[in-house]
Design an enzyme around this catalytic site. Structure first.
Site, PDB file in Angstrom:
ATOM      1  CG  MET A 144     -20.485  16.961  47.024  1.00  0.00           C
ATOM      2  SD  MET A 144     -19.242  15.681  46.741  1.00  0.00           S
ATOM      3  CE  MET A 144     -20.269  14.219  46.796  1.00  0.00           C
ATOM      4  CG  HIS A 173      22.343 -15.343  19.506  1.00  0.00           C
ATOM      5  ND1 HIS A 173      22.648 -15.963  20.691  1.00  0.00           N
ATOM      6  CD2 HIS A 173      20.970 -15.252  19.485  1.00  0.00           C
ATOM      7  CE1 HIS A 173      21.539 -16.235  21.357  1.00  0.00           C
ATOM      8  NE2 HIS A 173      20.508 -15.804  20.648  1.00  0.00           N
ATOM      9  CD  GLU A 174      18.990 -12.813  16.912  1.00  0.00           C
ATOM     10  OE1 GLU A 174      18.058 -13.566  16.540  1.00  0.00           O
ATOM     11  OE2 GLU A 174      19.100 -12.409  18.083  1.00  0.00           O
ATOM     12  CG  HIS A 228      17.825 -18.119  17.227  1.00  0.00           C
ATOM     13  ND1 HIS A 228      17.554 -19.152  18.088  1.00  0.00           N
ATOM     14  CD2 HIS A 228      18.287 -17.093  17.997  1.00  0.00           C
ATOM     15  CE1 HIS A 228      17.839 -18.769  19.332  1.00  0.00           C
ATOM     16  NE2 HIS A 228      18.296 -17.525  19.300  1.00  0.00           N
ATOM     17  CG  ASP A 236      17.345 -17.747  22.947  1.00  0.00           C
ATOM     18  OD1 ASP A 236      16.243 -17.214  22.749  1.00  0.00           O
ATOM     19  OD2 ASP A 236      18.385 -17.399  22.368  1.00  0.00           O
TER      20      ASP A 236
END
Length: 604
Positions: A127, A419-420, A423, A496
């Site tokens: 302690m 997909h890319e 974008h 998305d």
């Protein structure tokens, strides 16, 4: 603390030595001696006397033999009478001792006492170590845990990108240096300054810089350090903190993450009378109650000012609220210069260009960016950072680590490439969406099969209706490209769709950018989080909610159709971009923009 550690070690050593001596003595007394060896020694005339000690289990016992060379031997037998008769036959002195009585003190009291002493010593030592010095933490729950810094080395020169914030705080520094200049004209310096802003913008650093500039003691503590499971501890720590600060006035008390203790009262499921609220009440009294805290300025930092109790935000407590926002392009450049002082940079590193493409980064983000770049340089056995290190770190910080070891099928590669590309093409052709930085079909640690990383053209503080619409089109570009090329859709556009739905709903319910007019239909989400009213009533009717849903769908359908039209007009660029991605897996801005300059009909 060291002295107590040494005492404990000394006690352990003493106990070990005592055990070793007892074992040694016991071993010497009870050496491996047998009845046959005893009879042989008697025959040779080496035995002087015999002492027979009977056990409780008569006739068993212990035979102690004294030799003519002063040596002592000892062995155990099952029948002491046999040894007694044998010794008398050979005219050897025999003494038979009675059965020993049990010594309760030695058997029970002494061992228990020793164990208790060791336990008490060990517990008190433990302690003391936790509490520091001779003060036990057990007895000092109510003491403040604030750390006092007398000579803070950080100044405003170490804080970059926060020029307006530093100007707002100059008066605080000047008051701490020359308080009489203000008191002579009856001015009251602000008692508290609340620094609010996103995580990582430099609120804590700014507080330290104030203490460094003013050359005054600086008490630093977190809001969570006040609250414990024991009732009254938090309020006691607040009193102790201000009491200690008064002894070192003028000084600064800095409470980091104050929302942990200053959250609005009467919230949550536990009622109003809890430990946190008692702590807040004591803080309110100390800052502007009947007590006088001359020369003490309280600084606090939070990124949730919306949930703070109104009483602590009023004048007289936190008089000033300074918003520490993310730096602009000039501020980011200054921050990069500060964090690159101890990092050798290559000739191809342009900090101005790095600052331009890190729009939205906080000071902590920029420090992390350069640190990641330094790690890459060290990994490659280089003594300096080059532009490629920063570029790779920029992708890792913004997107995640690329997983090149993942095996991706040709079908998935083709789907991800289109997909890319969808974008990227829409971002390039729509003027309000920014520019393309990198396009990749390499899986990342975030779980994405690929990514398109944008770079904002400007640090915009406002978004127009058309800008949001164009961002919606770009967001839906991946899904639209899949529809055009494969005449089918995949699950890859789920994130998305979620993002597009949120943006479209914001246009309708928050920004008044729809046919439903200039009315806010958005529910107050923070109220449920705070817990003020878990069952609050809805602000819209069922019929109006249906209109909102219909309008959101209308906006998304319009953006979807417009995105489809643009991609169909640039179908050749879409094919070329996908083919280049399948070949190289990742293309940069220059390679991507070159696809739009190729003549019609060219594939790559």
């Amino acid at each position: 603390m060291k002295k107590q550690n040494h005492s404990f070690v000394f006690l352990v050593i003493v106990l070990l030595l005592a055990v070793a001596i007892w074992v040694s003595f016991s071993t010497r007394q009870t050496s491996n001696y047998t009845k046959e060896q005893f009879e042989e020694a008697v025959a040779q005339g080496q035995v002087v006397s015999v002492v027979i000690t009977q056990n409780k289990e008569v006739p068993t016992g212990t035979i102690q033999v004294t030799m003519n060379n002063s040596g002592i031997r000892q062995f155990h037998v099952t029948d002491v009478r046999e040894i007694e008769s044998y010794a008398k036959e050979h005219n050897i002195s025999v003494r038979v001792e009675d059965v020993p009585e049990e010594n309760w003190f030695l058997l029970y009291v002494l061992p228990s006492l020793v164990v208790l002493i060791i336990f008490v010593f060990f517990f008190s030592s433990m302690m003391s170590n936790q509490g520091g010095g001779g003060n036990s933490r057990m007895m000092n729950f109510g003491k403040s845990r604030a750390q006092m810094i007398n000579d803070c080395k950080i100044t405003f020169a170490d804080v970059a990108g926060l020029q307006e914030e530093k100007e707002d705080l100059d008066e605080i520094v000047d008051f701490l240096r020359k308080p009489e200049k203000y008191t002579e004209v009856g001015a009251r310096i602000p008692k508290g300054v609340l620094l609010e802003g996103r995580p990582g913008t430099g609120k804590t650093l700014l507080a330290k810089a104030i203490a460094g500039e003013a050359k005054v003691p600086f008490f630093s503590i977190s809001g969570s350090d006040f609250v414990e499971m024991f009732v009254g501890v938090g309020a006691s720590r607040v009193r102790d903190l201000f009491s200690e600060a008064k002894k070192h006035a003028p000084c600064i008390i800095f409470i980091d993450e104050i929302d942990a203790v200053a959250r609005r009262r009467g919230t949550g499921m536990g009622g109003g009378h809890d430990e946190r609220e008692q702590t807040l009440n004591q803080l309110l009294v100390e800052m502007d109650g009947f007590g006088i805290n001359e020369g003490i300025i309280v600084l606090a930092a939070t990124n949730r000012v919306d949930i703070l109790d109104p009483a602590i935000l009023r004048p007289g407590r936190f008089d000033r609220k300074i918003t520490v926002s993310a730096p602009d392009v000039r501020g980011r450049e200054d921050i990069l210069k500060v964090h690159s002082k101890n990092k050798p940079l290559g000739s191809d590193v342009d900090l101005k260009e790095v600052a331009r493409r890190t729009s939205g980064f906080t000071g902590a983000d920029l420090e992390n960016l350069l640190n990641e770049a330094a790690i890459k340089a060290a990994r490659d056995e280089r003594k300096f950072l080059n532009a490629e290190d920063i570029k790779k770190s920029f992708i890792e910080v913004g997107i995640g680590t690329e997983k090149r070891s993942h095996i991706v099928s040709d079908r998935d590669k083709k789907i991800t490439a289109y997909h890319e590309s969808g974008h990227a093409i829409l971002m390039h052709l729509l003027p309000l969406t920014g520019s393309v930085y990198t396009v990749s079909i390499i899986p990342t640690g975030a779980g994405a099969a690929g990514y398109m990383m944008p770079i904002p053209d400007n640090d915009d503080h406002h978004e127009t209706k058309e800008q949001i619409r164009q961002m919606l089109m770009m967001t839906l570009g991946g899904r639209v490209a899949e529809e055009i090329i494969f005449d089918d859709v995949t699950t890859g556009a789920s994130a998305d769709i979620k993002q597009a739905t949120k943006a479209a709903r914001g246009m309708v319910t928050r920004y008044g950018m729809s046919k439903l007019g200039l009315i806010c239909y958005e529910e107050d989400e923070d109220e449920v989080f705070i817990g003020r009213d878990l069952a609050h009533a809805k602000t819209t009717s069922e019929a109006k909610a249906a209109e909102i849903d219909a309008e959101v769908k209308c906006i998304i359908d319009e953006c979807h159709d417009e995105a489809k039209r643009i991609l169909e007009e640039n179908i050749e660029v879409l094919h070329r971009c996908a083919a280049l991605l399948i070949e190289k897996e990742r293309i940069n801005r220059e390679e991507f923009e070159a696809l739009f300059k190729k003549p019609a009909g060219a594939i790559i």
